[in-house]
Write a protein that holds these residues in place. Structure first.
Motif, PDB file in Angstrom:
ATOM      1  N   GLY A 201       0.581  -1.310  -0.008  1.00 12.10           N
ATOM      2  CA  GLY A 201      -0.117   0.105  -0.053  1.00 12.10           C
ATOM      3  C   GLY A 201       0.823   1.177   0.114  1.00 12.10           C
ATOM      4  N   SER A 202       0.342   2.414  -0.698  1.00 10.31           N
ATOM      5  CA  SER A 202       0.998   3.641  -0.519  1.00 10.31           C
ATOM      6  C   SER A 202       1.685   3.975   0.706  1.00 10.31           C
ATOM      7  CB  SER A 202      -0.112   4.971  -0.931  1.00 10.31           C
ATOM      8  OG  SER A 202      -0.941   5.087  -0.005  1.00 10.31           O
ATOM      9  N   PHE A 203       1.092   3.581   1.966  1.00  9.71           N
ATOM     10  CA  PHE A 203       1.996   3.776   3.119  1.00  9.71           C
ATOM     11  C   PHE A 203       2.170   2.843   4.059  1.00  9.71           C
ATOM     12  CE2 PHE A 203      -2.426   4.753   4.253  1.00  9.71           C
ATOM     13  CZ  PHE A 203      -2.322   4.585   5.646  1.00  9.71           C
ATOM     14  N   GLY A 204       2.013   1.689   3.424  1.00  8.07           N
ATOM     15  CA  GLY A 204       2.122   0.265   3.883  1.00  8.07           C
ATOM     16  C   GLY A 204       1.137   0.192   5.120  1.00  8.07           C
ATOM     17  N   GLN A 205      -0.140   0.000   4.384  1.00 12.70           N
ATOM     18  CA  GLN A 205      -1.209  -0.179   5.446  1.00 12.70           C
ATOM     19  C   GLN A 205      -1.478  -1.686   5.684  1.00 12.70           C
ATOM     20  OE1 GLN A 205      -1.125   1.569   2.478  1.00 12.70           O
ATOM     21  NE2 GLN A 205      -3.125   2.717   1.851  1.00 12.70           N
ATOM     22  N   PHE A 206      -0.949  -2.620   4.707  1.00 15.20           N
ATOM     23  CA  PHE A 206      -0.943  -3.915   4.871  1.00 15.20           C
ATOM     24  C   PHE A 206       0.392  -4.749   5.127  1.00 15.20           C
ATOM     25  CE2 PHE A 206      -4.293  -2.199   1.966  1.00 15.20           C
ATOM     26  CZ  PHE A 206      -5.346  -2.674   2.774  1.00 15.20           C
ATOM     27  N   LYS A 207       0.402  -5.569   6.026  1.00 16.91           N
ATOM     28  CA  LYS A 207       1.575  -6.288   6.643  1.00 16.91           C
ATOM     29  C   LYS A 207       1.769  -7.462   5.613  1.00 16.91           C
ATOM     30  CE  LYS A 207       1.728  -5.160  11.503  1.00 16.91           C
ATOM     31  NZ  LYS A 207       1.628  -5.798  12.887  1.00 16.91           N
ATOM     32  N   THR A 208       0.754  -8.028   5.140  1.00 16.98           N
ATOM     33  CA  THR A 208       1.017  -9.339   4.443  1.00 16.98           C
ATOM     34  C   THR A 208      -0.057  -9.153   3.157  1.00 16.98           C
ATOM     35  OG1 THR A 208      -0.777 -10.536   5.358  1.00 16.98           O
ATOM     36  CG2 THR A 208       1.405 -10.617   6.231  1.00 16.98           C
ATOM     37  N   LEU A 209       0.294  -9.836   2.137  1.00 19.04           N
ATOM     38  CA  LEU A 209      -0.412  -9.982   0.727  1.00 19.04           C
ATOM     39  C   LEU A 209      -1.602 -10.876   1.208  1.00 19.04           C
ATOM     40  CD1 LEU A 209       2.177 -11.122  -1.887  1.00 19.04           C
ATOM     41  CD2 LEU A 209       1.112  -8.941  -1.983  1.00 19.04           C
ATOM     42  N   ARG A 210      -1.819 -11.526   2.111  1.00 16.96           N
ATOM     43  CA  ARG A 210      -2.954 -12.059   2.577  1.00 16.96           C
ATOM     44  C   ARG A 210      -3.977 -10.925   3.151  1.00 16.96           C
ATOM     45  NH1 ARG A 210      -4.727 -17.497   2.545  1.00 16.96           N
ATOM     46  NH2 ARG A 210      -6.979 -17.451   3.553  1.00 16.96           N
ATOM     47  N   ASP A 211      -3.541 -10.047   3.851  1.00 19.10           N
ATOM     48  CA  ASP A 211      -4.070  -8.965   4.539  1.00 19.10           C
ATOM     49  C   ASP A 211      -4.863  -7.966   3.235  1.00 19.10           C
ATOM     50  OD1 ASP A 211      -3.428  -9.728   6.938  1.00 19.10           O
ATOM     51  OD2 ASP A 211      -1.652  -8.201   6.973  1.00 19.10           O
ATOM     52  N   VAL A 212      -3.921  -7.870   2.050  1.00 21.71           N
ATOM     53  CA  VAL A 212      -4.504  -7.145   1.004  1.00 21.71           C
ATOM     54  C   VAL A 212      -5.806  -7.808   0.562  1.00 21.71           C
ATOM     55  CG1 VAL A 212      -4.160  -6.337  -1.412  1.00 21.71           C
ATOM     56  CG2 VAL A 212      -2.349  -6.285   0.432  1.00 21.71           C
ATOM     57  N   LEU A 213      -5.589  -9.279   0.184  1.00 16.48           N
ATOM     58  CA  LEU A 213      -6.742 -10.239  -0.268  1.00 16.48           C
ATOM     59  C   LEU A 213      -8.065 -10.016   0.505  1.00 16.48           C
ATOM     60  CD1 LEU A 213      -4.877 -13.165  -1.994  1.00 16.48           C
ATOM     61  CD2 LEU A 213      -5.510 -10.983  -3.087  1.00 16.48           C
ATOM     62  N   ASP A 214      -7.549 -10.166   1.824  1.00 11.72           N
ATOM     63  CA  ASP A 214      -8.908 -10.168   2.684  1.00 11.72           C
ATOM     64  C   ASP A 214      -9.498  -8.750   2.944  1.00 11.72           C
ATOM     65  OD1 ASP A 214      -8.264 -12.662   3.553  1.00 11.72           O
ATOM     66  OD2 ASP A 214      -7.146 -12.210   5.374  1.00 11.72           O
ATOM     67  N   TYR A 215      -8.855  -7.550   2.542  1.00  9.47           N
ATOM     68  CA  TYR A 215      -9.319  -6.498   2.619  1.00  9.47           C
ATOM     69  C   TYR A 215     -10.397  -6.317   1.345  1.00  9.47           C
ATOM     70  CZ  TYR A 215      -9.950  -1.284   2.814  1.00  9.47           C
ATOM     71  OH  TYR A 215     -10.416  -0.166   2.816  1.00  9.47           O
ATOM     72  N   PHE A 216      -9.786  -6.709   0.037  1.00  5.82           N
ATOM     73  CA  PHE A 216     -10.632  -6.650  -1.000  1.00  5.82           C
ATOM     74  C   PHE A 216     -11.954  -7.386  -1.052  1.00  5.82           C
ATOM     75  CE2 PHE A 216      -6.701  -5.348  -3.695  1.00  5.82           C
ATOM     76  CZ  PHE A 216      -7.307  -3.964  -4.076  1.00  5.82           C
ATOM     77  N   ASP A 217     -11.648  -8.665  -0.387  1.00  7.38           N
ATOM     78  CA  ASP A 217     -12.843  -9.444   0.021  1.00  7.38           C
ATOM     79  C   ASP A 217     -13.899  -8.801   0.887  1.00  7.38           C
ATOM     80  OD1 ASP A 217     -14.320 -11.791   0.303  1.00  7.38           O
ATOM     81  OD2 ASP A 217     -13.144 -12.866   1.665  1.00  7.38           O
ATOM     82  N   ASN A 218     -13.432  -8.339   1.743  1.00  6.83           N
ATOM     83  CA  ASN A 218     -14.290  -7.678   2.912  1.00  6.83           C
ATOM     84  C   ASN A 218     -15.176  -6.372   2.709  1.00  6.83           C
ATOM     85  OD1 ASN A 218     -13.837  -9.766   4.716  1.00  6.83           O
ATOM     86  ND2 ASN A 218     -12.257  -8.801   5.709  1.00  6.83           N
ATOM     87  N   GLY A 219     -14.464  -5.786   1.590  1.00  5.08           N
ATOM     88  CA  GLY A 219     -14.972  -4.584   0.946  1.00  5.08           C
ATOM     89  C   GLY A 219     -14.090  -3.272   1.414  1.00  5.08           C
ATOM     90  N   VAL A 220     -13.955  -2.459   0.346  1.00  7.33           N
ATOM     91  CA  VAL A 220     -13.145  -1.266   0.149  1.00  7.33           C
ATOM     92  C   VAL A 220     -13.794   0.008   0.695  1.00  7.33           C
ATOM     93  CG1 VAL A 220     -11.632  -2.383  -1.237  1.00  7.33           C
ATOM     94  CG2 VAL A 220     -13.354  -0.827  -2.211  1.00  7.33           C
ATOM     95  N   LEU A 221     -13.033   1.139   0.941  1.00  8.21           N
ATOM     96  CA  LEU A 221     -13.694   2.435   1.595  1.00  8.21           C
ATOM     97  C   LEU A 221     -14.480   3.157   0.021  1.00  8.21           C
ATOM     98  CD1 LEU A 221     -11.037   3.970   3.392  1.00  8.21           C
ATOM     99  CD2 LEU A 221     -12.857   3.011   4.133  1.00  8.21           C
ATOM    100  N   PRO A 222     -15.653   3.456   0.315  1.00  3.35           N
ATOM    101  CA  PRO A 222     -16.198   4.021  -0.875  1.00  3.35           C
ATOM    102  C   PRO A 222     -15.746   5.240  -1.162  1.00  3.35           C
ATOM    103  CG  PRO A 222     -17.660   4.242   1.086  1.00  3.35           C
ATOM    104  CD  PRO A 222     -16.286   3.448   1.493  1.00  3.35           C
ATOM    105  N   ALA A 223     -15.820   5.652  -2.409  1.00  4.71           N
ATOM    106  CA  ALA A 223     -15.582   7.153  -2.735  1.00  4.71           C
ATOM    107  C   ALA A 223     -16.079   7.470  -4.042  1.00  4.71           C
ATOM    108  CB  ALA A 223     -13.951   7.112  -2.957  1.00  4.71           C
ATOM    109  N   ASP A 224     -16.391   8.590  -4.258  1.00  3.31           N
ATOM    110  CA  ASP A 224     -16.968   8.847  -5.779  1.00  3.31           C
ATOM    111  C   ASP A 224     -15.948   8.616  -6.871  1.00  3.31           C
ATOM    112  OD1 ASP A 224     -19.065  10.167  -4.424  1.00  3.31           O
ATOM    113  OD2 ASP A 224     -18.339  12.344  -4.497  1.00  3.31           O
ATOM    114  N   ASN A 225     -14.820   8.530  -6.758  1.00  2.00           N
ATOM    115  CA  ASN A 225     -13.992   8.308  -7.721  1.00  2.00           C
ATOM    116  C   ASN A 225     -13.478   6.751  -7.486  1.00  2.00           C
ATOM    117  OD1 ASN A 225     -12.143   8.718  -5.586  1.00  2.00           O
ATOM    118  ND2 ASN A 225     -10.618   9.893  -6.998  1.00  2.00           N
ATOM    119  N   LEU A 226     -13.922   5.861  -6.743  1.00  2.00           N
ATOM    120  CA  LEU A 226     -13.544   4.551  -6.704  1.00  2.00           C
ATOM    121  C   LEU A 226     -13.608   3.831  -7.839  1.00  2.00           C
ATOM    122  CD1 LEU A 226     -13.083   2.529  -4.453  1.00  2.00           C
ATOM    123  CD2 LEU A 226     -15.309   1.396  -4.782  1.00  2.00           C
TER     124      LEU A 226
END
Length: 342
Positions: A279-304
């Motif tokens: 992540g841009s400021f190291g939000q995720f310690k592992t690749l599994r954390d990244v996949l879990d995040y996408f699976d659980n749902g990301v932050l909404p945004a108008d330009n998502l």
């Protein structure tokens, strides 16, 4: 008769005065470096042809890359953050520079730079020859100036010879420093992972898990992580947790456009197993954390990113699918690339 004598005398004096003068340094054989450029890689950055890597240009650039005189207090170098064994990234969430100062963003990996169109997370540099000035002058990074660096290098008796071999004369200039650093970075090509060996049909094959992961990757990830670099080099807001630093607005910092708020350059996934955290400021310690995040749902945004919006702001995956994708991502590791010199 007198005119002939005067002319002869002048010619004699001319040759007598010049024949013992030094002819200057012997020309140095500095051949262009032979790089392995994979045929399926994207086109080279246009700046590459204006600064093609040479034998001694790359040698000088590598030495400068590891030169601690680049920092204001002579304690760190470019290589302090861009560590070869970590695919020229590091294991800090955010860059740690001079005096332990923390930077705004995670250290990006340096690999296959010759084929990139943009540099840095927000893409505000379009050529490596201009990119180097950013860490040099940034307060949280090297906290120096190019004039200060030139002065330090001029005081080192080794550098005039190195610059002569690379550029034909001992002059140490800002342009030559930038060009040699860029030549070294251009030479850092990673294209010998197990994935590459499988694609080359040389007898190497994926395991069943890796094959399933590759199929899932093409279905769920390749819209952004496409091409042989595993990035489409676009800028996207994928709804990651936001940097609490008010200075962070992503690509909008460059363009000033609302539509670019929190958009970041899609990173290459080559050697991704070596470059945690993510992540841009190291939000995720592992690749599994990244996949879990996408699976659980990301932050909404108008330009998502529209792909995420169309899929309910997530990328649904079963636990087995995550295991399979991770197995495939590990095939993008290139052990030879991260191996340091003996």
């Amino acid at each position: 008769m007198q005119k002939i004598t005067v002319l002869s005398l002048l010619l004699f004096l001319l040759f007598a005065c010049t024949r013992d003068e030094p002819l200057g340094p012997e020309p140095v054989d500095n051949p262009e470096l032979a790089l392995h450029i994979p045929s399926d890689f994207p086109p080279l950055n246009p700046a590459f042809d204006e600064n093609r890597p040479t034998k001694f240009g790359v040698q000088l650039g590598e030495r400068l890359f590891h030169e601690k005189k680049f920092s204001g207090n002579n304690t760190i170098s470019c290589a302090s953050c861009h560590q070869q064994e970590k695919a020229f990234a590091d294991d800090n969430a955010q860059a740690v520079g001079i005096l332990g100062r923390k930077g705004l963003r995670n250290v990006p990996s340096i690999q296959n730079m010759a084929f990139m169109r943009f540099y840095n997370w927000d893409g505000h540099m379009l050529s490596l020859e201009k990119q180097a000035i950013v860490p040099i002058v940034t307060h949280e990074e090297l906290n120096s100036s190019i004039l200060e660096i030139i002065g330090k290098l001029q005081d080192d008796p080794a550098y005039p010879t190195l610059f002569s071999k690379a550029f034909g004369s001992p002059a140490i200039t800002a342009d030559r420093i930038y060009r040699s650093l860029a030549q070294y970075e251009y030479s850092l090509i990673s294209a010998n992972s197990r994935y590459d060996q499988v694609m080359a049909n040389g007898g190497v094959t994926f395991t069943d898990m890796e094959s399933r992961g590759y199929a899932l990757f093409k279905l769920k990830c390749a819209s952004c992580h496409s091409t042989s670099l595993f990035t489409d080099q676009t800028f996207r807001n994928v709804g990651f947790p936001r940097n609490p630093n008010a200075e962070e607005v992503g690509r909008a910092r460059v363009t000033g456009l609302d539509e670019d708020w929190m958009r970041f350059r899609v990173p290459s996934l080559r050697n991704v197993a070596y470059t945690a955290p993510y992540g841009s400021f190291g939000q995720f310690k592992t690749l599994r954390d990244v996949l879990d995040y996408f699976d659980n749902g990301v932050l909404p945004a108008d330009n998502l990113d529209p792909i995420l919006q169309a899929n309910g702001n997530s990328i649904p995956m079963t636990e087995q699918e995550k295991d399979d994708i991770l197995a495939f991502l590990n095939t993008l590791s290139d052990p030879e690339f991260i191996k340091g010199k003996d």
